[in-house]
Design a protein around this motif. Sequence first.
Motif, PDB file in Angstrom:
ATOM      1  N   ARG A 281      44.941  39.379  38.310  1.00 43.62           N
ATOM      2  CA  ARG A 281      46.315  39.646  37.899  1.00 43.62           C
ATOM      3  C   ARG A 281      46.962  38.540  38.104  1.00 43.62           C
ATOM      4  O   ARG A 281      48.079  38.200  37.383  1.00 43.62           O
ATOM      5  N   ASP A 282      47.027  38.050  39.396  1.00 45.23           N
ATOM      6  CA  ASP A 282      47.772  37.035  39.606  1.00 45.23           C
ATOM      7  C   ASP A 282      47.933  35.866  38.727  1.00 45.23           C
ATOM      8  O   ASP A 282      48.793  35.192  38.411  1.00 45.23           O
ATOM      9  N   LEU A 283      46.392  35.660  38.598  1.00 48.95           N
ATOM     10  CA  LEU A 283      46.278  34.348  37.570  1.00 48.95           C
ATOM     11  C   LEU A 283      46.773  34.673  36.251  1.00 48.95           C
ATOM     12  O   LEU A 283      47.473  33.526  35.741  1.00 48.95           O
ATOM     13  N   LEU A 284      46.669  35.876  35.499  1.00 55.80           N
ATOM     14  CA  LEU A 284      47.176  35.935  34.335  1.00 55.80           C
ATOM     15  C   LEU A 284      48.855  35.954  34.267  1.00 55.80           C
ATOM     16  O   LEU A 284      49.338  35.453  33.378  1.00 55.80           O
ATOM     17  N   ARG A 285      49.335  36.515  35.522  1.00 57.54           N
ATOM     18  CA  ARG A 285      50.741  36.662  35.696  1.00 57.54           C
ATOM     19  C   ARG A 285      51.436  35.100  35.698  1.00 57.54           C
ATOM     20  O   ARG A 285      52.307  34.691  35.174  1.00 57.54           O
ATOM     21  N   ALA A 286      50.530  34.180  36.547  1.00 59.46           N
ATOM     22  CA  ALA A 286      50.854  32.891  36.590  1.00 59.46           C
ATOM     23  C   ALA A 286      50.655  32.272  35.227  1.00 59.46           C
ATOM     24  O   ALA A 286      51.540  31.278  35.051  1.00 59.46           O
ATOM     25  N   ALA A 287      49.991  32.671  34.384  1.00 57.81           N
ATOM     26  CA  ALA A 287      49.924  32.180  32.964  1.00 57.81           C
ATOM     27  C   ALA A 287      51.029  32.847  32.078  1.00 57.81           C
ATOM     28  O   ALA A 287      50.921  32.607  30.958  1.00 57.81           O
TER      29      ALA A 287
END
Length: 300
Positions: free
Chosen positions: A28-34
């Motif tokens: 989730r953190d990765l997708l949020r950062a994207a």
Amino acid sequence: MSPTVTTAVRDRLRIAIQKSGRLSDPARDLLRAAGLTWRESRDRLFCFGESLAVDLLLVRDDDIPGLIADGVCDIGIVGRNVLLEQSAQTEQTRYVELRALGFGACRLALAVPNEFDWQGTASVAGCRIATSYPGLLAQWLRTHGIDAAIVTLSGSVEIAPRLGQADIICDLVSSGATLTANQLKPVATLLESEAVLAAPPDGFAGARAELADLLLRRIDGVLKIRDSKLLLFQATRSAIPALLEMLSDAETPTVTAVHDSDQLALQALCHGAMTWQRLEDLKRAGAQGLLVLPIERMLA
Ligand code: PRT
Ligand code: ZN
């Protein structure tokens, strides 16, 4: 007259991630950062994408390869171990690994009781091996021409030798603490794993292809800056060659003149860790006024 059949083509991209477990927060953190945001649903199994037409499916990690193969979702964030195990079991390559994501690192390893007299891979012959990865283990045994019995367990693999169910085990290891606590020692690595971005081998068409491209570009930007820092300093011209040699992980630095001075100013995007030790080494080699700045965003 036959009824008109219309095939509904999805124009939103669907990404499957683990609902709860080791990979759910970092995914989730990765997708949020994207730049993705979602409207959370009440059952928390499907999240509607708000910032982009990219929705989330929250599922068990073991279901992700099947959902990709069946076209229910387009992309999955899953451990390489899960993806390759399902390929090994079906003996088909139904997924491609688009990117390695740098989290969820672990290895699939053979481990034996501490008192086991390990003489190399030949020692496995005739053993009973407990594992949740029968496909990958069978592949490894075949590759090494070893005959051994596979005992498939869905969990608690590490206690199988003590319970008399198996002689040795084949399980995921990260810190090694679980093996130590169970008086086992790792002896061979079958697979190095981490979380990956998985997709069907044929890619996508239309709107979903464009969304997938956009998302990949953003994820590349996020992955690239994760360990990147902008390094600024000044130095005399004669010190520059030695300093550049110490910055082998940097993209080609920008060197500019400093007004009313024989000093030069350097600006370098570095991809390795910028530790105190490293800064002190640079200072000793002539760097002055060292500044290390975080990178907020990057778009190639
Ligand atoms: O409910 P769901 O099926 O979705 O979750 P799960 O229980 O199957 O998966 P989960 O959350 O435990 O793991 C998800 C993924 O994380 C795995 O598929 C791996 O890709 C990755 N991963 C990284 C790990 C580990 N490290 C790990 N250490 N998965 C499991 N372990 C277990 C291992 O099986 C062993 O029991 O942790 C123990 C060993 O850890 P150490 O640190 O003591 O060596
Ligand atoms: Zn699982």
